[in-house]
Motif scaffolding. Structure first.
Motif, short mmCIF file in Angstrom:
data_model
loop_
_atom_site.label_atom_id
_atom_site.label_comp_id
_atom_site.label_asym_id
_atom_site.label_seq_id
_atom_site.Cartn_x
_atom_site.Cartn_y
_atom_site.Cartn_z
N ILE A 130 0.85 -1.20 0.00
CA ILE A 130 0.00 0.00 0.00
C ILE A 130 0.88 1.25 0.00
O ILE A 130 0.58 2.23 -0.69
CB ILE A 130 -0.96 -0.02 1.21
N LEU A 131 1.97 1.23 0.76
CA LEU A 131 2.87 2.39 0.78
C LEU A 131 3.48 2.64 -0.59
O LEU A 131 3.60 3.80 -1.02
CB LEU A 131 3.97 2.18 1.82
N ILE A 132 3.86 1.60 -1.30
CA ILE A 132 4.43 1.77 -2.64
C ILE A 132 3.38 2.31 -3.60
O ILE A 132 3.66 3.21 -4.40
CB ILE A 132 5.04 0.44 -3.14
N ILE A 150 0.79 4.14 -2.82
CA ILE A 150 0.56 5.55 -2.45
C ILE A 150 1.69 6.42 -3.00
O ILE A 150 1.46 7.51 -3.53
CB ILE A 150 0.42 5.69 -0.93
N MET A 151 2.93 5.94 -2.87
CA MET A 151 4.05 6.73 -3.37
C MET A 151 4.02 6.85 -4.89
O MET A 151 4.41 7.88 -5.43
CB MET A 151 5.38 6.13 -2.90
N VAL A 152 3.55 5.84 -5.59
CA VAL A 152 3.48 5.91 -7.05
C VAL A 152 2.47 6.97 -7.48
O VAL A 152 2.72 7.74 -8.42
CB VAL A 152 3.12 4.53 -7.65
N PHE A 153 1.35 7.05 -6.79
CA PHE A 153 0.32 8.01 -7.19
C PHE A 153 0.53 9.40 -6.61
O PHE A 153 0.24 10.39 -7.28
CB PHE A 153 -1.08 7.50 -6.79
N VAL A 154 1.03 9.51 -5.39
CA VAL A 154 1.16 10.81 -4.74
C VAL A 154 2.48 11.49 -5.11
O VAL A 154 2.51 12.67 -5.49
CB VAL A 154 1.02 10.66 -3.20
N ALA A 155 3.59 10.77 -4.99
CA ALA A 155 4.90 11.39 -5.21
C ALA A 155 5.80 10.45 -6.00
O ALA A 155 6.69 9.81 -5.42
CB ALA A 155 5.52 11.76 -3.87
N PRO A 156 5.61 10.36 -7.30
CA PRO A 156 6.45 9.44 -8.09
C PRO A 156 7.92 9.88 -8.17
O PRO A 156 8.79 9.07 -8.43
CB PRO A 156 5.79 9.44 -9.46
N GLU A 157 8.19 11.17 -7.92
CA GLU A 157 9.57 11.63 -7.96
C GLU A 157 10.41 11.06 -6.84
O GLU A 157 11.64 10.95 -6.95
CB GLU A 157 9.63 13.17 -7.96
N ILE A 158 9.79 10.64 -5.76
CA ILE A 158 10.54 10.00 -4.66
C ILE A 158 11.13 8.68 -5.14
O ILE A 158 12.27 8.34 -4.81
CB ILE A 158 9.64 9.78 -3.42
N LEU A 159 10.34 7.92 -5.90
CA LEU A 159 10.83 6.63 -6.39
C LEU A 159 11.98 6.80 -7.39
O LEU A 159 12.91 5.99 -7.40
CB LEU A 159 9.69 5.85 -7.04
N THR A 160 11.96 7.82 -8.21
CA THR A 160 13.05 8.03 -9.15
C THR A 160 14.32 8.47 -8.43
O THR A 160 15.42 8.14 -8.84
CB THR A 160 12.66 9.06 -10.22
N ASP A 161 14.16 9.22 -7.33
CA ASP A 161 15.33 9.63 -6.55
C ASP A 161 15.95 8.48 -5.79
O ASP A 161 17.14 8.48 -5.51
CB ASP A 161 14.96 10.76 -5.58
N MET A 162 15.15 7.47 -5.44
CA MET A 162 15.67 6.32 -4.71
C MET A 162 16.59 5.47 -5.57
O MET A 162 17.52 4.87 -5.08
CB MET A 162 14.52 5.44 -4.17
#
Length: 161
Positions: A143-145, A147-159
């Motif tokens: 669920i956290l992943i 949420i992060m995909v829809f709310v703040a996808p730029e966090i995943l690219t920075d990781m």
């Protein structure tokens, strides 16, 4: 003619006698339609005789033990803490260990959500169970992943960098 009143009296006494062996030898009691029945030792028989239900006892509710809801809430809190540690391990660079921790957390949150649902529906600590379900839902790594995909996808690219 004198025998006629005696005969009527004996017939009346015979008609007043009952065939019930428990009442043998006792005088017959005339009952009207609205008369109160005698006190039975069997509560069910008394209620059936009155054709009613005793509602005095339905108002008393037993309080159920809220331990199931507390366990669900505690398990959800532990799942959130372990999920945070998995995130810290992932940020440290050990992705295999972090994914292993996440698999464990998925099952912990599933158990916490089921226990919380049972507690909320079965009134075994309703508020504890409801809060446990919500916390277990948001502590689930899947669920956290999402949420992060829809709310703040730029966090995943920075990781990944």
């Amino acid at each position: 003619m004198a025998a006629e009143p005696q005969q009527r009296a004996s017939q009346q006494r015979a008609s007043q006698r009952t065939t019930d062996p428990a009442r043998a030898g006792k005088p017959a009691v005339a009952r009207s339609v609205g008369a109160v029945p005698p006190r039975d030792s069997d509560e069910f028989a008394r209620l059936m005789h009155r054709n009613t239900v005793d509602v005095r006892q339905t108002g008393e509710r037993k309080r159920r033990n809220p331990v199931v809801g507390k366990i669900a809430l505690g398990l959800a809190v532990v799942s959130a803490a372990v999920d945070a540690s998995a995130f810290a391990v992932f940020m440290g660079g050990d992705t295999n260990f972090a994914f292993g921790i996440c698999f464990v957390v998925v099952f912990l949150t599933l158990i916490a959500a089921v226990l919380g649902f049972v507690a909320a529906v079965g009134s075994f600590g309703r508020w504890y169970g409801a809060i446990g379900v919500v916390l277990a839902f948001f502590a689930n790594p899947v669920i956290l992943i999402v949420i992060m995909v829809f709310v703040a996808p730029e966090i995943l690219t920075d990781m990944g960098a």
